[in-house]
Design an enzyme around this catalytic site. Structure first.
Site, short mmCIF file in Angstrom:
data_model
loop_
_atom_site.label_atom_id
_atom_site.label_comp_id
_atom_site.label_asym_id
_atom_site.label_seq_id
_atom_site.Cartn_x
_atom_site.Cartn_y
_atom_site.Cartn_z
N ASP A 138 0.85 -1.19 0.00
CA ASP A 138 0.00 0.00 0.00
C ASP A 138 0.88 1.24 0.00
O ASP A 138 1.70 1.42 0.92
CB ASP A 138 -0.90 0.02 1.24
CG ASP A 138 -1.97 -1.08 1.23
OD1 ASP A 138 -1.83 -2.03 0.43
OD2 ASP A 138 -2.92 -0.99 2.03
N LYS A 201 -7.51 2.99 -2.72
CA LYS A 201 -7.82 2.95 -1.30
C LYS A 201 -8.11 4.36 -0.80
O LYS A 201 -7.47 5.32 -1.24
CB LYS A 201 -6.63 2.33 -0.56
CG LYS A 201 -6.68 2.33 0.95
CD LYS A 201 -5.42 1.67 1.51
CE LYS A 201 -5.28 1.85 3.02
NZ LYS A 201 -4.02 1.24 3.53
N LYS A 237 -10.62 -0.38 -1.64
CA LYS A 237 -10.34 -0.59 -0.22
C LYS A 237 -10.73 0.65 0.58
O LYS A 237 -10.29 1.76 0.27
CB LYS A 237 -8.86 -0.91 0.01
CG LYS A 237 -8.49 -1.12 1.49
CD LYS A 237 -7.05 -1.55 1.65
CE LYS A 237 -6.62 -1.61 3.11
NZ LYS A 237 -5.22 -2.05 3.28
#
Length: 292
Positions: A138, A201, A237
């Site tokens: 990430d 995300k 996400k």
């Protein structure tokens, strides 16, 4: 006009904040339909169980990982979490101690949570994390470049990190609490996806406000448009402040209603959280549980 400005100009995703808010309210009218044990089980299996603390250490991360190992024996009727998410320097600790098949090793890397460091440092961090056993990485989109309209350099940076990840899933954090408007969230979503992100995300949960349903809606509309244009399915996400079962069901509702059931698996839907797993487990058990 470069190709990034061009594709943003062609987007039909709404950037009217009032319209976004109204659409979210309309979709959430269906939320009660999804407040079921089956959905709770799915959500439990979609969690990136996260510890990102200044106090993290080799021993604490080892204990954290062991709880995921133990869960499979203590609650065999429920699915395990999707991944364990830690700082990049703990990738090897998780990989060494994790015994549960199907749980990925996820790390935050590349100047997390601000994305403010040298590109060479970002590349080295991602490369070392991958070498240490990370399955998922990430990173944070460079918001400063986005706000300056420096789209090509921003995208080149993400593309290089995706290449460095060598097959690991790359989740690009937009930091939507900083972006605030639907237009900026749309632009960031498009740039991340056209730079080969596997997931987009919402937030780091560290500096700005975390996930919002309005941001999730815009991101999911962008994912849908991107899929219809390219045929590539990018995951979503939610992270930052998603704590209760009710919160998680709300994000599930947005994803299901905007993207459809094709996105309802761990390869395309995740929630990054620390306390959520206990709360969903409590909802399933019918009484408070503090397992993780």
């Amino acid at each position: 006009m470069d190709r990034y400005h061009e594709v943003i100009a062609k987007s039909r995703v709404t950037v009217n904040d009032a319209e976004v808010k109204a659409e979210v309210a309309r979709i959430l009218e269906k939320k009660s339909e999804y407040e079921t044990p089956e959905v709770y089980r799915f959500l439990l299996g979609s969690i990136d169980l996260t510890t990102l603390s200044t106090e993290d250490s080799e021993s604490s991360v080892t204990r954290f990982t062991q709880r995921v190992n133990d869960f499979e024996n203590d609650y065999p009727q429920y699915p395990h979490v999707a991944a364990i998410c830690v700082y990049s320097n703990f990738a090897e600790v998780v990989r060494t101690n994790l015994d549960v098949e199907g749980v990925d090793v996820c790390v935050v890397a590349a100047g997390f949570p601000s994305s403010q460091t040298f590109q060479a440092v970002k590349v080295a961090d991602v490369a070392l994390a991958r070498e240490a056993g990370a399955d998922e990485i990430d990173i944070v989109l460079n918001v400063g470049m986005l706000l300056d309209g420096n789209y090509e350099e921003l995208s080149d940076e993400i593309i290089e990190l995706k290449h460095t990840a060598r097959g690991a899933k790359l989740k690009v954090i937009l930091e939507t609490g900083c972006l605030k408007t639907a237009e900026l969230i749309r632009n960031a979503s498009i740039l991340a996806m056209y730079s080969d992100a596997d997931f987009i995300k919402t937030s780091t949960g560290k500096i700005y406000s975390g996930a919002s349903l309005e941001a999730a809606y815009v991101m999911c509309r962008c994912i849908r448009e991107y899929y219809e244009t390219t045929g590539r399915r990018v995951g979503f996400k939610a992270a930052g402040g998603v704590r209760s079962t009710e919160d998680a069901v709300a994000y599930y509702t947005i994803v299901r209603e905007v993207l459809g059931e094709e996105w309802l698996d761990a390869d395309h839907f995740r929630i990054g959280a620390s306390s959520l797993a206990n709360n969903i487990l409590s909802s399933l058990e019918g009484s408070p549980v503090k397992y993780f």
